[in-house]
Design an enzyme around this catalytic site. Structure first.
Site, short mmCIF file in Angstrom:
data_model
loop_
_atom_site.label_atom_id
_atom_site.label_comp_id
_atom_site.label_asym_id
_atom_site.label_seq_id
_atom_site.Cartn_x
_atom_site.Cartn_y
_atom_site.Cartn_z
N LYS A 1 3.75 -25.60 -93.24
CA LYS A 1 2.77 -24.84 -94.04
C LYS A 1 3.56 -23.68 -94.67
O LYS A 1 3.89 -22.71 -94.00
CB LYS A 1 1.65 -24.32 -93.14
N GLU B 1 11.09 -16.07 -85.80
CA GLU B 1 11.93 -15.11 -86.54
C GLU B 1 10.97 -14.08 -87.11
O GLU B 1 10.25 -14.36 -88.08
CB GLU B 1 12.67 -15.81 -87.70
N CYS C 1 13.49 -9.44 -93.88
CA CYS C 1 13.39 -8.87 -92.53
C CYS C 1 14.71 -8.25 -92.10
O CYS C 1 14.76 -7.55 -91.09
CB CYS C 1 12.93 -9.93 -91.54
N GLU D 1 8.38 -1.15 -90.56
CA GLU D 1 9.15 -1.95 -91.52
C GLU D 1 8.59 -1.68 -92.93
O GLU D 1 7.40 -1.85 -93.17
CB GLU D 1 9.00 -3.44 -91.16
#
Ligand code: ADP
Length: 510
Positions: free
Chosen positions: A204, A280, A314, A411
């Site tokens: 997906k 991850e 990331c 982040e």
């Protein structure tokens, strides 16, 4: 009416034609790569939940209308993958490697078109998109080769009538959810080792970037990879499809790249079935510049890791720590470098930084800036939405960060460089490690002793000294702490897709 625009890349001319007042049609060298339906059991099938528009973040125009898949589509894809596993898992690794090699060749052959599709749906500059196609294809090539070197053990026996061996066997059907920031490579890093090991896969992709996933399927099909081995369900029903991919009884392993918050939800969903899992997740990368660093090289490295993909990776630098003795020089040079970035549509010449992926991301940048300003941060460049409008945000430099500011601990995932000053090596390491994340960390120093000390003490899955680039298919990429579980790339990357079986053979005369 807007003019036809042309772009020269790699000796080929790509043309982009206006389709209508409201939309832009991508003109591809091979238009049949633009697929819009789910790919299930080797067939292009409509979505059970209708259709959904894919838009270009640079101008809001509709790039394509695709299938909108749902849980039933995902379940059909899992059943197809389970059927295909019976055959695919049993053919010799060498044969699978040949088919994966065909796929690798086709991905590179069509890199221009795949790159253009990516820029249209994701926004990154075309050269960056085409670079990602090469990077992603590298995982298909590497794991095709690596599959021939997966070995079990022959273990010294403990009794003369017994022999002890281990086998490595593919885990089964793999469910996979990927993000929009690397629409090709995040799929390649999972599909490459999964298929090479003999697993079959249901993917997906992110709602924003289905087209990059679908053109990869078209090329897998042309490469001769059998029906059902790779399946893709697209659309915006992520939660219900996610439940199928984490909980269906025929799913043996689940692998995800995305935020830590969503990773935790999916990990919980995997718990009931005790599915094998790889994650991850988010990062909060420090970039530490010591007094003895080559400052110009550190600026170039910092720019590469901060502003790649408009700051939306990331492993993008999130917290810049500069030692006090060089803080003024570093700040002024970083400011100059940021001012030189060229913001614009990813298809335009010389653009180095494209739009953010959607308006939600723009809102998040504005909220982070408002918070930092209200707590006393200084904005040296940028800080607001870009005059180009849509999803564009100005490359920004913020100094004077304090721990209570959101961007000091969260982040950022956008083009905001946030800087702080430190005094000693111990202090820098302590502050860099003071986070629940542990994906990538960068530092710059010319002192070899310090290179070793700092690399050993940073609590991160990846440390990168005197460089801003490290990603490669031949090395493991994975996070510590809440940045993830397991690794992608390298020999570790394929190990994730095998079960170890111990065979104890008795009744053997010595
Ligand atoms: P990002 O902020 O980068 O979009 P997310 O973690 O929100 O990161 O999304 C990563 C991927 O996970 C996307 O493909 C998204 O559609 C999907 N996703 C988001 N929420 C869920 C969920 N609850 N269940 C399954 N998939 C999800």
């Amino acid at each position: 009416m807007s003019a036809i625009s042309y772009l020269q890349y790699g000796g080929k001319l790509l043309a982009f034609l206006p389709l209508s007042e409201s939309g832009t049609m991508l003109k591809l060298n091979d238009p049949s790569l633009l697929k819009t339906k789910n790919f299930i059991d080797g067939q292009w099938v409509p979505g059970s939940a209708g259709t959904i528009d894919v838009t270009n973040p640079a101008n809001g125009e509709v790039v394509a209308t695709t299938a909108n898949g749902d849980a039933a589509d995902a379940a059909r894809a899992v059943e197809a993958a389970a059927r295909a596993f019976k055959h695919w898992s049993r053919i010799p690794a060498k044969q699978r490697a040949v088919l994966l090699r065909n796929w690798f060749n086709l991905l590179l052959e069509h890199a221009d078109d795949l790159g253009a599709i990516m820029t249209a749906e994701q926004g990154k500059p075309l050269a960056e998109s085409i670079g990602e196609i090469g990077y992603g294809a590298g995982f298909i090539e590497y794991f095709a080769e690596e599959s021939k070197r997966v070995m079990g053990d022959t273990i010294p026996t403990i009794a003369n009538d017994r022999r002890l061996q281990t086998y490595k066997q593919p885990v089964g059907v793999v469910g996979c959810i990927t993000p929009w920031n690397f629409p090709n490579a995040m799929i390649a890093r999972k599909a490459g080792p999964a298929l090479a090991s003999g697993c079959t896969i249901v993917i997906k992709p992110a709602t924003e970037t289905p087209l990059s996933a679908l053109c990869m399927c078209e090329l897998a099909d042309r490469a001769g990879i059998p029906k059902g081995v790779i399946n893709v369900v697209v659309g915006d029903n992520s939660q219900e499809i996610g439940k199928v991919l984490t909980q269906h009884k025929k799913i043996s392993k689940f692998t995800f790249t995305g935020s830590t918050a969503v990773g935790k939800i999916l990990m919980k969903q995997c718990a009931d079935g005790v599915k094998k899992i790889s994650l991850e997740l988010g990062g909060n990368a420090p970039f530490i510049v010591f007094d003895d660093a080559d400052i110009d090289a550190a600026i170039a490295d910092c720019m590469a890791t901060k502003f790649r993909n408009c700051g939306q990776t990331c492993v993008c630098t999130n917290r810049i720590y500069v030692q006090s003795g060089i803080a003024d020089e570093f700040t002024s040079k970083l400011k100059t470098a940021i001012e030189a970035l060229k913001v614009g549509d990813g298809f335009a010449d010389d653009v180095t930084i494209g739009p953010l992926v959607n308006m939600t991301a723009v809102g998040e940048m504005k909220a982070l800036m408002k918070d930092a300003k209200s707590k006393g941060a200084e904005i040296l460049v940028g800080g607001k939405t870009h005059e180009l409008g849509h999803c564009f945000f100005e490359p920004t430099l913020v100094t004077g960060l304090t721990p209570d500011m959101r961007m000091a601990s969260e982040e950022i995932f956008g083009p905001i460089a946030a800087m702080q000053v430190f005094e000693t090596e111990d202090e820098a390491i302590e502050r860099a490690n003071d986070t629940e994340f542990g994906l990538a960390a960068y530092f710059a120093t010319r002192d070899i002793g310090r290179v070793m000390r700092v690399a050993e003490r940073l609590e991160y899955g990846i440390v990168c000294s005197n460089s801003g680039v490290f990603s490669t298919e031949v090395a493991p990429f994975g996070g510590w702490k809440q940045s993830g579980l397991g690794s992608e790339g390298g020999k570790e990357g394929i190990a994730e897709f095998f079960e170890t079986k111990f065979h104890s053979m008795g009744g053997i005369e010595s």
